[in-house]
Scaffold this motif. Structure first.
Motif, PDB file in Angstrom:
ATOM      1  N   ASP A 104     -26.192 -12.397  21.838  1.00 62.35           N
ATOM      2  CA  ASP A 104     -27.255 -11.850  20.995  1.00 62.35           C
ATOM      3  C   ASP A 104     -27.464 -10.364  21.295  1.00 62.35           C
ATOM      4  OD1 ASP A 104     -29.703 -12.720  19.156  1.00 62.35           O
ATOM      5  OD2 ASP A 104     -30.463 -11.301  20.646  1.00 62.35           O
ATOM      6  N   ALA A 105     -27.828  -9.623  20.245  1.00 57.75           N
ATOM      7  CA  ALA A 105     -27.973  -8.171  20.405  1.00 57.75           C
ATOM      8  C   ALA A 105     -29.161  -7.794  21.285  1.00 57.75           C
ATOM      9  CB  ALA A 105     -28.114  -7.521  19.032  1.00 57.75           C
ATOM     10  N   HIS A 106     -30.188  -8.637  21.323  1.00 54.04           N
ATOM     11  CA  HIS A 106     -31.436  -8.224  21.964  1.00 54.04           C
ATOM     12  C   HIS A 106     -31.809  -8.993  23.225  1.00 54.04           C
ATOM     13  CE1 HIS A 106     -31.899  -5.832  18.399  1.00 54.04           C
ATOM     14  NE2 HIS A 106     -31.834  -6.911  17.640  1.00 54.04           N
ATOM     15  N   GLU A 107     -31.334 -10.238  23.355  1.00 54.59           N
ATOM     16  CA  GLU A 107     -31.753 -11.027  24.521  1.00 54.59           C
ATOM     17  C   GLU A 107     -30.642 -11.975  24.961  1.00 54.59           C
ATOM     18  OE1 GLU A 107     -35.235 -12.995  22.982  1.00 54.59           O
ATOM     19  OE2 GLU A 107     -34.069 -14.433  21.835  1.00 54.59           O
ATOM     20  N   LEU A 108     -30.750 -12.448  26.201  1.00 57.05           N
ATOM     21  CA  LEU A 108     -29.872 -13.510  26.686  1.00 57.05           C
ATOM     22  C   LEU A 108     -30.610 -14.820  26.431  1.00 57.05           C
ATOM     23  CD1 LEU A 108     -28.818 -12.041  30.178  1.00 57.05           C
ATOM     24  CD2 LEU A 108     -27.951 -11.463  27.896  1.00 57.05           C
ATOM     25  N   PRO A 128     -30.596  -7.402  29.836  1.00 55.99           N
ATOM     26  CA  PRO A 128     -30.873  -6.615  31.049  1.00 55.99           C
ATOM     27  C   PRO A 128     -29.893  -5.457  31.195  1.00 55.99           C
ATOM     28  CG  PRO A 128     -29.510  -8.486  31.576  1.00 55.99           C
ATOM     29  CD  PRO A 128     -29.700  -8.521  30.089  1.00 55.99           C
ATOM     30  N   ALA A 129     -30.065  -4.732  32.290  1.00 58.98           N
ATOM     31  CA  ALA A 129     -29.070  -3.732  32.661  1.00 58.98           C
ATOM     32  C   ALA A 129     -27.718  -4.431  32.792  1.00 58.98           C
ATOM     33  CB  ALA A 129     -29.469  -3.100  33.990  1.00 58.98           C
ATOM     34  N   THR A 130     -26.666  -3.669  32.727  1.00 61.30           N
ATOM     35  CA  THR A 130     -25.330  -4.270  32.788  1.00 61.30           C
ATOM     36  C   THR A 130     -24.882  -4.449  34.243  1.00 61.30           C
ATOM     37  OG1 THR A 130     -24.399  -2.071  32.555  1.00 61.30           O
ATOM     38  CG2 THR A 130     -24.639  -3.368  30.548  1.00 61.30           C
ATOM     39  N   GLY A 131     -23.701  -5.039  34.410  1.00 64.17           N
ATOM     40  CA  GLY A 131     -23.107  -5.189  35.739  1.00 64.17           C
ATOM     41  C   GLY A 131     -23.816  -6.233  36.575  1.00 64.17           C
ATOM     42  N   VAL A 170     -14.232 -12.713  33.497  1.00 62.78           N
ATOM     43  CA  VAL A 170     -14.431 -11.821  32.355  1.00 62.78           C
ATOM     44  C   VAL A 170     -13.571 -10.580  32.578  1.00 62.78           C
ATOM     45  CG1 VAL A 170     -16.104 -10.480  31.037  1.00 62.78           C
ATOM     46  CG2 VAL A 170     -16.742 -12.731  31.953  1.00 62.78           C
ATOM     47  N   ALA A 171     -12.476 -10.498  31.823  1.00 65.12           N
ATOM     48  CA  ALA A 171     -11.543  -9.378  32.003  1.00 65.12           C
ATOM     49  C   ALA A 171     -12.184  -8.077  31.562  1.00 65.12           C
ATOM     50  CB  ALA A 171     -10.255  -9.638  31.219  1.00 65.12           C
ATOM     51  N   THR A 172     -12.865  -8.139  30.412  1.00 60.86           N
ATOM     52  CA  THR A 172     -13.605  -6.961  29.973  1.00 60.86           C
ATOM     53  C   THR A 172     -14.704  -7.373  29.000  1.00 60.86           C
ATOM     54  OG1 THR A 172     -13.484  -4.960  28.621  1.00 60.86           O
ATOM     55  CG2 THR A 172     -11.700  -6.516  28.342  1.00 60.86           C
ATOM     56  N   ALA A 173     -15.902  -6.907  29.264  1.00 59.95           N
ATOM     57  CA  ALA A 173     -17.034  -7.146  28.358  1.00 59.95           C
ATOM     58  C   ALA A 173     -17.971  -5.943  28.477  1.00 59.95           C
ATOM     59  CB  ALA A 173     -17.767  -8.431  28.722  1.00 59.95           C
ATOM     60  N   PRO A 174     -17.689  -4.891  27.691  1.00 57.96           N
ATOM     61  CA  PRO A 174     -18.480  -3.652  27.805  1.00 57.96           C
ATOM     62  C   PRO A 174     -19.971  -3.904  27.614  1.00 57.96           C
ATOM     63  CG  PRO A 174     -16.555  -3.299  26.408  1.00 57.96           C
ATOM     64  CD  PRO A 174     -16.610  -4.773  26.693  1.00 57.96           C
ATOM     65  N   ASN A 175     -20.345  -4.837  26.724  1.00 55.54           N
ATOM     66  CA  ASN A 175     -21.767  -5.086  26.495  1.00 55.54           C
ATOM     67  C   ASN A 175     -22.470  -5.669  27.711  1.00 55.54           C
ATOM     68  OD1 ASN A 175     -21.753  -4.148  23.865  1.00 55.54           O
ATOM     69  ND2 ASN A 175     -21.194  -6.148  23.028  1.00 55.54           N
ATOM     70  N   MET A 176     -21.699  -6.297  28.622  1.00 56.62           N
ATOM     71  CA  MET A 176     -22.301  -6.856  29.836  1.00 56.62           C
ATOM     72  C   MET A 176     -22.038  -5.954  31.047  1.00 56.62           C
ATOM     73  SD  MET A 176     -23.550  -9.588  28.467  1.00 56.62           S
ATOM     74  CE  MET A 176     -24.319 -10.202  29.959  1.00 56.62           C
ATOM     75  N   SER A 274     -20.149  -5.500  11.602  1.00 54.59           N
ATOM     76  CA  SER A 274     -21.154  -5.960  12.575  1.00 54.59           C
ATOM     77  C   SER A 274     -22.553  -5.799  11.963  1.00 54.59           C
ATOM     78  CB  SER A 274     -21.059  -5.174  13.886  1.00 54.59           C
ATOM     79  OG  SER A 274     -21.646  -3.906  13.753  1.00 54.59           O
ATOM     80  N   ILE A 275     -23.481  -6.625  12.412  1.00 55.26           N
ATOM     81  CA  ILE A 275     -24.837  -6.591  11.869  1.00 55.26           C
ATOM     82  C   ILE A 275     -25.438  -5.207  12.082  1.00 55.26           C
ATOM     83  CG2 ILE A 275     -27.158  -7.598  12.058  1.00 55.26           C
ATOM     84  CD1 ILE A 275     -24.917  -9.414  10.800  1.00 55.26           C
ATOM     85  N   ARG A 276     -25.204  -4.650  13.260  1.00 61.38           N
ATOM     86  CA  ARG A 276     -25.749  -3.331  13.553  1.00 61.38           C
ATOM     87  C   ARG A 276     -25.200  -2.287  12.565  1.00 61.38           C
ATOM     88  NH1 ARG A 276     -25.083  -1.187  19.553  1.00 61.38           N
ATOM     89  NH2 ARG A 276     -26.872  -2.535  19.960  1.00 61.38           N
TER      90      ARG A 276
END
Ligand SMILES: [Zn+2]
Length: 374
Positions: A104-108, A128-131, A170-176, A274-276
Motif C-alpha cells: 500500500d502507498a500509505h500504510e503497512l 515507516p522509514a525504510t531499511g 528481498v533482492a531489491t525493494a526501493p520502497n522498503m 501507477s495510481i500515483r
C-alpha cells in the motif's frame, strides 16, 4: 574398489529410515490438499480420492486430528444404514494465518485470516522509514496480530514489493529500502514463528488462483504505488531466472518518450499506469478519461507480446476499481485485440478480491509452506 562397508550399510539404514518419513510427509500433504479442495469427507472417501489405503488414511487422519489441523465434523446426512461415516475436514475456521501487505502507498497493513480466506482482526501502521525501521515496523505489526489471533496460528505470510527470491530474501525493494536482505529469516528469528515472504503481486496471484477461482493460465497485474505482476502457468507461479517474473513496471512502453519515471527513465509502464502517476496527471488538469485511456493503451501495448508468448486465458487487474474499471480495462482489451493474433477471446477483468488480495494470499503461502497443500 572396496567391498561395501559398515559405513555404506549404515547409509542405507539411514535412507531406509528417511524414506518412509518422506513418503509419510508426501501422503500427509496429499490428504490435506484433497481435503482443502474437496471439503469434508469420510475417511473411506478420502482413501478413495487419494488412492491411499484405508489403514494409511486413518493413521494420517488420526495424527492430523491429534495435532489440531483436521477436525471431525459429525456424520454424513442420509448415509447408508449401519454405522454412519464421520466426516473430517481441515479446521478452516480455527486455523489462522497472519497476513502482512507491504504494497500500500500509505500504510503497512496486516490481518488475521482463517483458512477459508475470511479476514478477522486487522491492524495497520503508517509507512515507516525504510531499511531497519521498516523491518522493525513489520515485526511489530506481525507480533501484535500474532498476539491477537486466537486459535492455532500457522504462521506469518508477507507480500513485499520488489524482487524476492525463493528463500524470502528481498533482492531489491526501493520502497522498503531493502537490498539483498533476508527478511524471511530475520522475521523468523525475531518472531519465533514460521514466516514466508514473497513478492506482493505473486502473493496476489496465488490468492486469485487458490481462493479467487481463476481458471487456466493468467497474469495478475497489481496496480498501486507501483506496477507489478504475477504469472500463473500450468497451475504454478512462474518465478523466472531471477525471481523477477512479472516485473513489468519499468519496461519502457513505446518509442515516443513519455512521463519521467521514478527510476529516472522516460515512459516506463509505471509512469503511465501507477495510481500515483494517474492521480498526478489528473491533479495537473488532464481529463481523467483521457489519462485512464492512455494508461490502458500502454498496458495493452506492454502485454500484447506477453499474451502472444504465453497464450494466457485471462489478464486480471488488481487495484482501486475507481481508477481501473472502465476506460483502463476497456482500452487495454481493445489494444490487446488489435495487437495479437488468435486471442480475441482473452478476458481482461478486475480481481473480485478487492483490497485484501495480498492478505488472503498469505493463507496460500502458509498452506503450502507449513501443510504442503498445493
Ligand atoms: Zn521506471
Amino acid at each position: 574398489m572396496s567391498e561395501p562397508t559398515a559405513a555404506a550399510s549404515s547409509g542405507s539404514a539411514r535412507r531406509a529410515k528417511v524414506l518412509p518419513e518422506g513418503v509419510r510427509a508426501h501422503n500427509r500433504a496429499l490428504v490435506l490438499t484433497t481435503l482443502f479442495h474437496a471439503g469434508a469427507m469420510s475417511r473411506a472417501d478420502l482413501a478413495r480420492e487419494t488412492g491411499l489405503t484405508r489403514v494409511t488414511t486413518s493413521d494420517l487422519v488420526g495424527e492430523l486430528v491429534a495435532s489440531g489441523v483436521v477436525v471431525e465434523q459429525g456424520t454424513r446426512p442420509g448415509a447408508r444404514p449401519g454405522k454412519p461415516a464421520v466426516l473430517v475436514d481441515l479446521d478452516r475456521a480455527s486455523l489462522k494465518v497472519v497476513g502482512i501487505d507491504l504494497s500500500d502507498a500509505h500504510e503497512l497493513r496486516g490481518a488475521v485470516i482463517d483458512l477459508a480466506g475470511v479476514v478477522g482482526e486487522r491492524a495497520a501502521v503508517p509507512r515507516p522509514a525504510t531499511g531497519d525501521g521498516a523491518l522493525d515496523a513489520v515485526e511489530g505489526l506481525a507480533a501484535d496480530l500474532l498476539g491477537r489471533a486466537g486459535g492455532r496460528v500457522l504462521g506469518v505470510g508477507v507480500g513485499s514489493p520488489g524482487i524476492v527470491t525463493a528463500d524470502g530474501t528481498v533482492a531489491t525493494a526501493p520502497n522498503m529500502g531493502w537490498s539483498d536482505r533476508p527478511v524471511q529469516r530475520e522475521l523468523r528469528d525475531r518472531l519465533g514463528a514460521p514466516v514466508y515472504v514473497a513478492n506482493d503481486a505473486d502473493v496476489a496471484a496465488l490468492a486469485e488462483r487458490t481462493l479467487g477461482g481463476a481458471a487456466g493460465d493468467f497474469m495478475l497485474v497489481k496496480v498501486g504505488l507501483g506496477v507489478g505482476a504475477g504469472v500463473v502457468a500450468a497451475g504454478d507461479l512462474v518465478r523466472g531466472a531471477r525471481g523477477a517474473t512479472g516485473e513489468i513496471g519499468h519496461v519502457t512502453v513505446g518509442t515516443d518518450g513519455g512521463p519521467r519515471c521514478a527510476c529516472g527513465r522516460d515512459g516506463c509502464l509505471e509512469s503511465w499506469l501507477s495510481i500515483r502517476a494517474m492521480e498526478e496527471r489528473i491533479a495537473a488538469g488532464a481529463d481523467p478519461r483521457a489519462v485512464r485511456r492512455d494508461a490502458g493503451e500502454r498496458l495493452g501495448i506492454a502485454l500484447a507480446p506477453v499474451l502472444g508468448v504465453l497464450d494466457l486465458a485471462e489478464i486480471i487487474l488488481s487495484g482501486p476499481a475507481e481508477h481501473l474499471d472502465g476506460p483502463v480495462l476497456d482500452t487495454a482489451l481493445d489494444t490487446l485485440r488489435e495487437r495479437t493474433f488468435r486471442h480475441d477471446d482473452v478476458r481482461v477483468r478486475l480481481s473480485a478480491q478487492g483490497e485484501d488480495v495480498v492478505l488472503r494470499g498469505a493463507v496460500v503461502l502458509l498452506l503450502h509452506g507449513e501443510l504442503g497443500v498445493t
